[in-house]
Write a protein that holds these residues in place. Sequence first.
Motif, PDB file in Angstrom:
ATOM      1  N   GLY A 178       0.807  -1.219   0.000  1.00 20.26           N
ATOM      2  CA  GLY A 178       0.000   0.000   0.000  1.00 20.26           C
ATOM      3  C   GLY A 178       0.838   1.266   0.000  1.00 20.26           C
TER       4      GLY A 178
ATOM      5  N   THR B 223       3.484   4.174  -1.693  1.00 23.19           N
ATOM      6  CA  THR B 223       3.748   4.827  -2.971  1.00 23.19           C
ATOM      7  C   THR B 223       5.029   4.230  -3.566  1.00 23.19           C
ATOM      8  OG1 THR B 223       5.150   6.536  -1.988  1.00 23.19           O
ATOM      9  CG2 THR B 223       2.759   7.004  -2.122  1.00 23.19           C
ATOM     10  N   THR B 224       5.267   4.509  -4.835  1.00 24.51           N
ATOM     11  CA  THR B 224       6.484   3.977  -5.457  1.00 24.51           C
ATOM     12  C   THR B 224       7.729   4.559  -4.793  1.00 24.51           C
ATOM     13  OG1 THR B 224       6.332   5.650  -7.205  1.00 24.51           O
ATOM     14  CG2 THR B 224       5.414   3.472  -7.682  1.00 24.51           C
TER      15      THR B 224
ATOM     16  N   ASP C  90      -8.662  -2.347   0.036  1.00 24.14           N
ATOM     17  CA  ASP C  90      -8.702  -1.732  -1.298  1.00 24.14           C
ATOM     18  C   ASP C  90      -9.754  -0.630  -1.356  1.00 24.14           C
ATOM     19  OD1 ASP C  90      -6.696  -3.437  -2.122  1.00 24.14           O
ATOM     20  OD2 ASP C  90      -8.041  -4.792  -3.230  1.00 24.14           O
TER      21      ASP C  90
ATOM     22  N   VAL D  91      -8.395   2.440   0.563  1.00 23.18           N
ATOM     23  CA  VAL D  91      -7.342   3.108  -0.202  1.00 23.18           C
ATOM     24  C   VAL D  91      -7.941   3.839  -1.410  1.00 23.18           C
ATOM     25  CG1 VAL D  91      -5.275   2.712  -1.612  1.00 23.18           C
ATOM     26  CG2 VAL D  91      -5.521   1.564   0.599  1.00 23.18           C
ATOM     27  N   SER D  92      -8.852   3.178  -2.113  1.00 16.72           N
ATOM     28  CA  SER D  92      -9.485   3.802  -3.284  1.00 16.72           C
ATOM     29  C   SER D  92     -10.260   5.051  -2.903  1.00 16.72           C
ATOM     30  CB  SER D  92     -10.422   2.812  -3.968  1.00 16.72           C
ATOM     31  OG  SER D  92      -9.695   1.764  -4.540  1.00 16.72           O
ATOM     32  N   SER D  93     -10.969   5.013  -1.787  1.00 16.52           N
ATOM     33  CA  SER D  93     -11.762   6.172  -1.379  1.00 16.52           C
ATOM     34  C   SER D  93     -10.883   7.349  -0.988  1.00 16.52           C
ATOM     35  CB  SER D  93     -12.711   5.802  -0.231  1.00 16.52           C
ATOM     36  OG  SER D  93     -12.004   5.601   0.974  1.00 16.52           O
ATOM     37  N   ARG D  94      -9.698   7.074  -0.498  1.00 15.37           N
ATOM     38  CA  ARG D  94      -8.767   8.149  -0.117  1.00 15.37           C
ATOM     39  C   ARG D  94      -8.143   8.791  -1.347  1.00 15.37           C
ATOM     40  NH1 ARG D  94      -4.732   5.458   3.549  1.00 15.37           N
ATOM     41  NH2 ARG D  94      -3.637   7.412   3.255  1.00 15.37           N
ATOM     42  N   ARG D  95      -7.984   8.015  -2.406  1.00 14.38           N
ATOM     43  CA  ARG D  95      -7.370   8.547  -3.641  1.00 14.38           C
ATOM     44  C   ARG D  95      -8.381   9.284  -4.488  1.00 14.38           C
ATOM     45  NH1 ARG D  95      -4.071   3.134  -5.051  1.00 14.38           N
ATOM     46  NH2 ARG D  95      -2.405   3.419  -3.554  1.00 14.38           N
ATOM     47  N   GLY D  96      -9.655   8.867  -4.379  1.00 16.62           N
ATOM     48  CA  GLY D  96     -10.706   9.398  -5.246  1.00 16.62           C
ATOM     49  C   GLY D  96     -11.092  10.765  -4.903  1.00 16.62           C
TER      50      GLY D  96
END
Length: 148
Positions: free
Chosen positions: A56, A58-59, A140, A143-148
């Motif tokens: 989870g 970042t790169t 998932d 994480v998706s809701s935080r990015r959206g």
Amino acid sequence: MSTDPSAVFRRYLGAMVLNSLAAAEAAGLNATDYYALNLLDLHGPLTSGELAVQTGLTTGATTRLIDRLEKGGFVRRVPDPADRRKVIVEAVAEPPGLDAVLAGTRSRLAGLVRAYSETERATLFDYFGRATSAYRDATDEIVSSRRG
């Protein structure tokens, strides 16, 4: 102490997380590094991108993670033979004394599991497998809701 199933389960999860944090610290690692080494032990070599997804991170944070683990002598980077732009991360050593750090936990949990019948153990491990998927899906979503 409450016997409410939700409270029992939350205490269990808290104890499990606390044990992992203590084991990581005793092994001279931070929690993320300890988790990453566990992932490599479970899945085998991973690309840096796969490791980023699994942790989870970042790169950029994954690069720093790999740098720390490589400096500690626990992993090495190798070029992906199928795509030389990618790097594969391979575990090459585990932290010294890790088995000793985990011995008490492993022994206690093995004793608990042995106390259950074959049928009960099958149910427990079925639950562990299904719960893993449920937690990953829920993670998932978070994480998706935080990015959206």
